[in-house]
Design an enzyme around this catalytic site. Structure first.
Site, short mmCIF file in Angstrom:
data_model
loop_
_atom_site.label_atom_id
_atom_site.label_comp_id
_atom_site.label_asym_id
_atom_site.label_seq_id
_atom_site.Cartn_x
_atom_site.Cartn_y
_atom_site.Cartn_z
CE LYS A 51 68.92 48.49 32.65
NZ LYS A 51 69.58 49.27 33.71
CB SER A 67 73.60 45.25 36.93
OG SER A 67 73.25 45.44 38.26
CG ASP A 68 67.40 48.01 36.46
OD1 ASP A 68 67.75 48.89 35.65
OD2 ASP A 68 66.39 48.12 37.19
CB THR A 69 69.99 49.87 40.99
OG1 THR A 69 71.22 49.17 40.88
CG2 THR A 69 69.77 50.27 42.45
#
Length: 191
Positions: A51, A67-69
């Site tokens: 990203k 960020s990623d979750t």
């Protein structure tokens, strides 16, 4: 002050980071493939990196944060549900159970050859709830665009019995850990 860019469309990430520092938002779309062949922390760190890297390469003198979750339960990775039915299946599978929330973040400054990735893990235990409760939650439409089909900061709080770990990690950005890395890498204090 150095220019900071958040490479995320998430309103929650913007809200969390925005309490501490000014930044611009720039994003590039990526294919968010979640490969269960790899451990969840590897998958989420790879997505966070993806990203941010192209935004960082276009803004080489800026600090770029991405960020990623993902949610992991019983070896399965739960990303954002594609529709209400998938959200219902996710919530139903988590009822009465403990699952893990992984949020990874990547920090870039290409002109200084900095490419750093880390993650945080939190455990969340849901209460058991009825099909009626699940339908009421789904009626809020809060599940849309949320990993695991819930947002802990909204109506999803009614699903949660307890957490072990960083609350902000579950919201989508482990700000305390990120703060320490910004201080260590760039001398930037969020105080």
């Amino acid at each position: 002050m150095e220019k900071i860019i958040l490479a995320s469309n998430s309103p929650r990430r913007r809200e969390i980071l925005g309490k501490f520092i000014e930044f611009e938002v720039k994003t590039h779309e990526i294919n968010e493939i979640k490969d269960e062949e790899y451990p969840p922390q590897i998958t989420v760190m790879g997505l966070a990196y993806e990203k941010g890297i192209s935004v960082a390469e276009e803004n080489i003198d800026s600090i770029v944060i991405s960020s990623d979750t993902i949610v992991e339960y019983d070896g399965k990775l739960l990303g954002k549900p594609k529709d209400r039915d998938e959200a219902k299946d996710m919530i139903k599978s988590l009822s009465g159970k403990t699952h893990n929330v992984y949020t990874a973040y990547a920090i870039f400054k290409i002109s200084e050859n900095i490419k750093y990735v880390d993650y945080e893990k939190s455990e969340v235990k849901f209460y058991e709830f009825s099909n009626v409760d699940i339908e009421k939650y789904l009626d809020t439409n809060e599940y849309a665009d949320k990993a695991g089909a819930y947002g802990i900061q909204g109506y999803g709080a009614l699903l949660v019995e307890k957490i072990n770990g960083d609350y902000f990690n579950i919201m989508g950005l482990p700000i305390a850990k990120l703060s320490r890395d910004l201080k260590r890498l760039f001398g930037i204090s969020l105080w």
